[in-house]
Scaffold this active site. Structure first.
Site, short mmCIF file in Angstrom:
data_model
loop_
_atom_site.label_atom_id
_atom_site.label_comp_id
_atom_site.label_asym_id
_atom_site.label_seq_id
_atom_site.Cartn_x
_atom_site.Cartn_y
_atom_site.Cartn_z
CG HIS A 17 10.23 4.60 -3.65
ND1 HIS A 17 9.70 5.85 -3.83
CD2 HIS A 17 9.18 3.78 -3.44
CE1 HIS A 17 8.38 5.78 -3.72
NE2 HIS A 17 8.04 4.53 -3.49
NE ARG A 63 5.77 9.44 -7.10
CZ ARG A 63 6.27 8.30 -7.54
NH1 ARG A 63 6.32 8.05 -8.84
NH2 ARG A 63 6.75 7.39 -6.72
O1 MEZ Z 1 5.54 -1.71 -3.07
C1 MEZ Z 1 6.12 -0.75 -2.58
O2 MEZ Z 1 7.34 -0.60 -2.65
C2 MEZ Z 1 5.31 0.32 -1.98
C3 MEZ Z 1 3.91 0.00 -1.70
C4 MEZ Z 1 5.89 1.48 -1.76
C5 MEZ Z 1 5.20 2.77 -1.70
O3 MEZ Z 1 5.53 3.64 -2.50
O4 MEZ Z 1 4.32 2.94 -0.86
#
Ligand code: MEZ
Length: 549
Positions: free
Chosen positions: A327, A347
């Site tokens: 992420h 974001r």
């Molecule tokens: O689907 C995801 O991983 C999610 C909703 C994460 C996020 O950035 O909130």
């Protein structure tokens, strides 16, 4: 008193200096240009951790023999059973049920509900408490094309594009078509979605979406989903039994190799229990706690790939398990929060990524793998990152833009959990930016399944993060919460159908384990590790080697 020391305060001045011009640009609807397809490919190849050769090797045994996976995964796929040196009496099962669900996050709980709707007796076993899972920790939203101007068709195209055309089309079709049904199902169970005063759903963009279809419940969407499905399941005491702190450690098969149950381990009493089941669903989540490529993780403590290890031994084929999602925005400061997720919703609400000079360096809503590659490039190649006191690189996520763009109080209203998480350390994210770097978030691949969640082994189903193919090699935000519910429900229905056709009275055996362990010997693996590992071990070596009297 700010949680940022003097040095960081000084650096934040550059972010504040460039902010007014960036806000004006955003108000005019102008965005930093997205990368071209050629740039995307180039930057992914150079900077994304998945494209490194180091830390990866071919697995030597099993259905995917010869395929390259992260070292940590290959080692566990070649592990021997916890039960190898134990004598477990399989002739008198402790539990008999129609469906055994292994893992009680979103997918397992949705499956239990769907199977219970069909009149099945369901036993749910879970490593920790019911709901301890990545589902409950998910923040920003769940996708579903239920708004005017959108359709499952556009959702399908976004998912396939985000996955770089490596997804299984049948799975994507199933997920995107079921999505509006899932949103409706959640609402009917009492989920509190974010809405406008007139009752319309608030929906937003996530990275890689062509339409606004991200439904949310603040920045605790997963917790709210888990609340309603867990309540519903726990109320069905006539059909659903739940065993907490009881992870499965091995599947059981009959003489044909069909899956017919499992052995559970009670973490409190240290006893083993034998379960006979007509159908078995693995919904035990992913491998975040293996810390692939040394990254910190957003994942819950039990995400140690157990389901994959057990299914692989029983002969289930895997797909895309060499693909890991980092992420783009994990916390790097304060140190106590390192690796924790900062939702993409930040974001989506307009916050931008900026470097040490206060310059924006990428379009904020690229697909996740591309966005992560941009951050890594900025820190390691361009050398315009910020370094924390413990030496972690990062860039600024300019969250104060949110209140400026949408009005005072928006951060506290839309991101209450994040606000509190930082406030605890003296940082007000509605006034000060956050320091971020990619963090290991999701296992893109997993057990190969069909649209009915069936694996390649009769009697065995897989749903949620443990399964691969839906997202291809890159998942878009909000499709994980959707995936767990769609394929959880589909698994529950298919498992019910299978259970209806099965007598389920065959002999319970560990024959597949014996065979698998023979293949380890044949492959020259002399000292296999023991798996599944159940919980990660964070004991530092110097503590492990200490003699306690
Ligand atoms: O689907 C995801 O991983 C999610 C909703 C994460 C996020 O950035 O909130």
């Amino acid at each position: 008193m700010s949680g940022y020391g003097e040095e960081f305060q000084k650096l934040i001045e550059a972010v504040e200096a460039s902010r007014p011009a960036r806000v004006e640009m955003a108000k005019r609807g102008e965005a930093f240009p997205a990368l071209t397809m050629t740039q995307r490919e180039e930057w992914l190849g150079k900077y994304h951790p998945d494209y490194k050769d180091e830390g990866r090797r071919a697995v030597k045994v099993g259905p995917n023999e010869g395929q390259v996976f992260p070292e940590e995964v290959s080692e566990l796929l070649e592990s021997k059973s916890i039960l190898s040196d134990l004598k477990i009496d399989l002739s008198k099962p402790d539990y008999e049920t129609d469906l055994l669900v292994i893992g009680a996050g979103g997918a397992g709980t949705a499956a239990a509900l769907a199977a219970s709707d069909q009149g099945l007796k369901v036993l749910v076993s879970t490593k920790l408490r019911h709901g301890d899972s990545n589902t409950v920790m998910a923040e920003g939203g769940i996708q579903g094309a239920d708004q005017e101007g959108d359709s499952p068709y556009f959702h399908y195209l976004d998912v396939i594009g985000g996955g770089h055309f490596t997804n299984d089309p049948a799975l994507v079709g199933a997920m995107t078509n079921d999505a509006p049904i899932i949103i409706d199902w959640l609402e009917r169970m009492g989920m509190m979605f974010d809405k406008f005063p007139d009752g319309r759903m608030k929906v937003r963009h996530g990275g890689g979406t062509s339409r606004k279809r991200m439904h949310s419940a603040g920045d605790m969407t997963g917790a709210e989903i888990m609340r309603v499905v867990r309540d519903e399941a726990r109320n069905r005491t006539d059909t659903i039994d739940i065993l907490e702190f009881s992870p499965a450690v091995e599947l059981l098969t009959d003489d044909n190799g069909d899956v017919t149950g499992a052995v559970l381990y009670n973490l409190e009493t240290k006893e083993y229990y034998v379960v006979r089941a007509k159908s078995v669903l693995i919904s035990s989540g992913g491998f975040g706690r293996l810390h692939i490529q040394g990254f910190p993780t957003t994942n819950h403590y039990g995400a140690t790939a157990d389901g994959i290890i057990m299914a692989y031994r029983a002969g289930a084929a895997l797909q895309d398990l060499d693909s890991t999602q980092y992420h783009p925005t994990g916390v790097v400061y304060p140190e106590q929060n390192v690796g924790l997720l900062i939702t993409e919703k930040v974001r989506g609400l307009g916050a931008q990524l900026v470097n040490i000079d206060g310059e924006q360096f990428c379009f904020p809503l690229e697909p996740r793998d591309v966005e992560s590659a941009c951050v890594i490039r900025e820190c390691l190649d361009i050398e315009k990152g910020i370094v924390t006191p413990t030496g972690r690189p990062g860039v600024w996520l300019d969250s104060p833009m949110i209140d400026i763009l949408h009005g005072e109080g928006t951060v506290r209203k839309e991101l209450p959990a994040k606000y509190i998480q930082f406030k605890r350390y003296g940082i007000d994210i509605s006034k000060q930016p956050m320091l971020i770097y990619p963090t290991l978030h999701y296992q893109n691949g997993g057990i190969k399944i069909g649209a009915d969640a069936a694996t390649s082994v009769p009697g065995l189903f897989g749903a949620g993060e443990v399964a691969g193919g839906v997202h291809g090699r890159n998942r878009l935000m909000g499709n994980s919460l959707l995936d767990v519910l769609v394929f959880g429900r589909r698994a529950g229905l298919a498992a019910a159908e299978h259970a209806g056709k099965t007598k389920g009275d065959g002999k319970l055996t560990l024959g597949h384990v014996t065979e698998f362990e023979k293949s380890l010997k044949d492959a020259g693996i002399k000292k296999p590790t023991v798996g599944p590992i159940i919980l990660p071990d964070y004991t530092p070596d110097h503590v492990k080697s200490r003699q306690w009297c």
